[in-house]
Design an enzyme around this catalytic site. Structure first.
Site, PDB file in Angstrom:
ATOM      1  CG  ASP A  31      -2.212   1.065   1.436  1.00 31.64           C
ATOM      2  OD1 ASP A  31      -3.234   0.308   1.275  1.00 31.64           O
ATOM      3  OD2 ASP A  31      -1.822   1.615   1.037  1.00 31.64           O
ATOM      4  CB  SER A 124     -16.898  -0.447  -9.580  1.00 30.43           C
ATOM      5  OG  SER A 124     -18.015   0.513  -8.921  1.00 30.43           O
ATOM      6  CE1 TYR A 148     -15.687   3.182  -9.651  1.00 29.99           C
ATOM      7  CE2 TYR A 148     -13.499   3.095  -9.118  1.00 29.99           C
ATOM      8  CZ  TYR A 148     -14.759   2.618  -9.017  1.00 29.99           C
ATOM      9  OH  TYR A 148     -14.731   1.552  -7.797  1.00 29.99           O
ATOM     10  CE  LYS A 152     -11.924  -0.025  -9.628  1.00 29.34           C
ATOM     11  NZ  LYS A 152     -10.814  -1.242  -8.988  1.00 29.34           N
ATOM     12  CG  PHE A 177     -24.047  -4.159  -6.384  1.00 32.02           C
ATOM     13  CD1 PHE A 177     -23.385  -5.055  -7.222  1.00 32.02           C
ATOM     14  CD2 PHE A 177     -24.760  -3.779  -7.597  1.00 32.02           C
ATOM     15  CE1 PHE A 177     -23.372  -5.993  -8.457  1.00 32.02           C
ATOM     16  CE2 PHE A 177     -25.209  -3.605  -8.750  1.00 32.02           C
ATOM     17  CZ  PHE A 177     -24.537  -5.061  -9.752  1.00 32.02           C
ATOM     18  CG  ASN A 198     -19.667   6.886  -1.422  1.00 35.55           C
ATOM     19  OD1 ASN A 198     -18.150   5.449  -1.364  1.00 35.55           O
ATOM     20  ND2 ASN A 198     -19.806   6.951  -2.676  1.00 35.55           N
ATOM     21  CG  PHE A 217     -27.061  14.148  -4.106  1.00 36.70           C
ATOM     22  CD1 PHE A 217     -26.249  13.190  -4.062  1.00 36.70           C
ATOM     23  CD2 PHE A 217     -26.969  15.127  -4.051  1.00 36.70           C
ATOM     24  CE1 PHE A 217     -24.444  13.741  -3.121  1.00 36.70           C
ATOM     25  CE2 PHE A 217     -25.295  16.356  -3.156  1.00 36.70           C
ATOM     26  CZ  PHE A 217     -25.096  14.775  -2.926  1.00 36.70           C
ATOM     27  NE  ARG A 291     -23.345  11.503  -6.556  1.00 38.75           N
ATOM     28  CZ  ARG A 291     -23.449  10.706  -5.564  1.00 38.75           C
ATOM     29  NH1 ARG A 291     -22.510  11.616  -4.527  1.00 38.75           N
ATOM     30  NH2 ARG A 291     -23.587   9.534  -5.329  1.00 38.75           N
ATOM     31  N   GLY A 293     -23.879  12.211 -12.773  1.00 39.98           N
ATOM     32  CA  GLY A 293     -23.911  10.483 -13.222  1.00 39.98           C
ATOM     33  C   GLY A 293     -25.142   9.596 -12.418  1.00 39.98           C
ATOM     34  CG  ASP A 294     -26.374  10.436  -8.517  1.00 37.43           C
ATOM     35  OD1 ASP A 294     -24.591   9.298  -8.312  1.00 37.43           O
ATOM     36  OD2 ASP A 294     -26.510  10.623  -7.459  1.00 37.43           O
TER      37      ASP A 294
HETATM   38  C1  WQD Z   1     -25.566   6.171  -2.741  1.00 37.89           C
HETATM   39  C2  WQD Z   1     -26.920   6.624  -3.294  1.00 37.89           C
HETATM   40  C3  WQD Z   1     -27.182   9.014  -4.816  1.00 37.89           C
HETATM   41  C4  WQD Z   1     -24.471  11.023  -1.172  1.00 37.89           C
HETATM   42  C5  WQD Z   1     -20.151   4.618  -5.009  1.00 37.89           C
HETATM   43  C6  WQD Z   1     -19.874   4.920  -6.012  1.00 37.89           C
HETATM   44  C7  WQD Z   1     -19.258   3.838  -7.069  1.00 37.89           C
HETATM   45  C8  WQD Z   1     -19.524   2.202  -6.301  1.00 37.89           C
HETATM   46  C9  WQD Z   1     -20.293   3.047  -5.095  1.00 37.89           C
HETATM   47  C10 WQD Z   1     -16.584   2.405  -5.416  1.00 37.89           C
HETATM   48  C11 WQD Z   1     -27.117   7.628  -5.005  1.00 37.89           C
HETATM   49  C12 WQD Z   1     -27.572   9.678  -2.866  1.00 37.89           C
HETATM   50  C13 WQD Z   1     -25.724  10.221  -2.088  1.00 37.89           C
HETATM   51  C14 WQD Z   1     -25.456  12.316  -0.355  1.00 37.89           C
HETATM   52  C15 WQD Z   1     -27.634  11.333  -1.760  1.00 37.89           C
HETATM   53  N1  WQD Z   1     -17.870   2.787  -4.952  1.00 37.89           N
HETATM   54  N2  WQD Z   1     -26.780  10.523  -2.199  1.00 37.89           N
HETATM   55  N3  WQD Z   1     -26.385  12.927  -1.184  1.00 37.89           N
HETATM   56  O1  WQD Z   1     -22.835   6.753  -6.047  1.00 37.89           O
HETATM   57  O2  WQD Z   1     -24.316   4.322  -5.773  1.00 37.89           O
HETATM   58  O3  WQD Z   1     -21.829   4.009  -6.064  1.00 37.89           O
HETATM   59  O4  WQD Z   1     -19.929   4.288  -4.215  1.00 37.89           O
HETATM   60  O5  WQD Z   1     -16.850   1.379  -6.499  1.00 37.89           O
HETATM   61  O6  WQD Z   1     -18.444   3.896  -7.560  1.00 37.89           O
HETATM   62  O7  WQD Z   1     -19.962   5.270  -7.559  1.00 37.89           O
HETATM   63  O8  WQD Z   1     -22.831   5.180  -3.686  1.00 37.89           O
HETATM   64  O9  WQD Z   1     -22.941   6.720  -1.562  1.00 37.89           O
HETATM   65  O10 WQD Z   1     -22.441   8.265  -3.743  1.00 37.89           O
HETATM   66  O11 WQD Z   1     -24.392   7.125  -3.623  1.00 37.89           O
HETATM   67  O12 WQD Z   1     -28.599  11.729  -2.162  1.00 37.89           O
HETATM   68  O13 WQD Z   1     -25.014  13.506   0.116  1.00 37.89           O
HETATM   69  O14 WQD Z   1     -27.289   8.457  -2.363  1.00 37.89           O
HETATM   70  O15 WQD Z   1     -28.052  10.221  -5.050  1.00 37.89           O
HETATM   71  O16 WQD Z   1     -28.102   7.802  -5.305  1.00 37.89           O
HETATM   72  P1  WQD Z   1     -22.978   5.507  -5.183  1.00 37.89           P
HETATM   73  P2  WQD Z   1     -23.234   6.658  -3.099  1.00 37.89           P
END
Ligand code: WQD
Length: 337
Positions: A31, A124, A148, A152, A177, A198, A217, A291, A293-294
């Site tokens: 690491d 991922s 990202y 991957k 997931f 996250n 979001f 957000r 990309g969501d």
């Molecule tokens: C989850 C839900 C947001 C934050 C991410 C990475 C992905 C993987 C898993 C590595 C969504 C909502 C989030 C906030 C919100 N990691 N949200 N307010 O985007 O599904 O995936 O983690 O591999 O690569 O992108 O996870 O926890 O960011 O979002 O409303 O402050 O929560 O819109 O619906 P995501 P997340």
């Protein structure tokens, strides 16, 4: 088995090292500590009574990797090292392609030189992009929508091409997931740098009073309550999925692909309510714009992992929330506490 664990000081890597040690394996961590703290080693030892090997270094340094693989007589590799923020990847694509793709390429070159021919790769669900339907199967189109996810999917494609040219290799791609939660000891957990991107670590910090309010979001998605739905899986279940991959596929030449999730989805509001229910605290929130990309819905079809790996996530959402909160309360500032 002597297992090299790249990025083993990180969130999923450290939990996997704990499960490897508990199962009698000998993990050696490589690491660069760019997103983790040395204290993690002490915590792993405190939990398991055994200290994993640790070598400070970077997966992009092929010479370094060959030395580690040979000196430690490594038999297989679990590759976690990389960067994983969708948002950051949009503004720093070089960082993402260099760390995730070039790093994986250098690792494979080093493994080839050291004649180590079995790999488990941390992929991922982001490689699926916005699926046409859910639950998502491994056979669904790979259509990532951000740097990202593309980095991957490029690694996955490279690994499949490499294995096709080197048929004695065993390569397993694990598509995570949404990993959440922490070891039930509260000694290791998710320790985001700065403001969490996250959902679950953000909610935990709001509940703890480190943040004022959660921004949700978007609540106009095509879901029952309008908020995004994801497949949240306990990080220790995820760690066990890596051991299942080691046991079941590592001596089976070929490329193996598995979704690691629960097969169930929960919305943002459901997660928030579950947190309030467990912590008995009110979690203030406000609705923000969607957000970039969501997607609306993302959860896994996990039949292949059940059938071939004999792996199934066993920890409930309540347990995921309980362990998240326990980690947050015991470590208000993560490993800096
Ligand atoms: C989850 C839900 C947001 C934050 C991410 C990475 C992905 C993987 C898993 C590595 C969504 C909502 C989030 C906030 C919100 N990691 N949200 N307010 O985007 O599904 O995936 O983690 O591999 O690569 O992108 O996870 O926890 O960011 O979002 O409303 O402050 O929560 O819109 O619906 P995501 P997340």
């Amino acid at each position: 088995m002597r297992v090299l664990v790249t990025g083993g000081m990180g969130y999923i890597g450290s939990h996997t090292c704990i499960q490897l040690l508990n199962a009698g394996h000998d993990p050696i961590i490589v690491d660069n500590l760019s997103n983790s703290k040395p204290l993690v080693l002490d915590r792993i030892q405190k939990i398991t009574g055994r200290r994993p090997g640790f070598v400070l270094g970077d997966v992009c340094d092929k010479r370094f990797l060959i030395n580690v693989l040979q000196e430690h007589k490594v038999e297989s590799v679990i590759h976690f090292a990389g960067v994983k923020s969708v948002g950051e990847s949009n503004s720093l694509p070089i960082k993402y392609y260099e760390n995730n793709f070039i790093g994986s390429l250098r690792l494979i070159e080093a493994m080839q030189s050291a004649n180590v021919t079995s790999l488990v790769f941390s992929s991922s669900a982001t490689v699926y992009g916005d699926p046409a339907s859910v639950p998502i199967k491994e056979s669904f189109p790979i259509q990532p929508t951000n740097p990202y996810g593309r980095s991957k999917s490029m690694v996955e494609q490279f690994l499949q091409d490499f294995q096709h040219a080197n048929s004695d290799w065993s390569i397993t791609l694990l598509r995570y997931f949404n990993p959440i939660g922490a070891h039930d000891s509260g000694l290791v957990g998710e320790d985001p740098n700065g403001e969490p991107s996250n959902l679950v670590p953000y909610i935990a910090q709001v509940a703890f009073g480190k943040r004022y309010s959660l921004g949700i979001f978007g609540n106009d998605y095509d879901t029952p309550d309008g908020t995004g739905i994801r497949d949240y899986v306990h990080v220790v279940d995820l760690a066990d999925g890596h051991l299942a991959a080691l046991n079941k596929t590592i001596n089976t030449p070929g490329t193996h692909v598995f979704n690691l999730g629960t097969g169930r989805g929960h919305s943002v509001l459901e997660i928030l309510r579950a947190f309030e229910e467990h912590s008995k605290l009110k979690i203030p929130y406000s609705i923000k714009p969607r957000r970039q990309g969501d997607i609306a819905k993302c959860w896994a079809n996990v039949a292949d992992a059940h059938k071939i790996l004999q792996w199934k996530a066993t920890r409930s959402l309540a347990t995921m929330i309980k362990d998240t909160w326990n980690w947050q309360v015991m470590n208000p500032n993560g490993y800096d506490s």
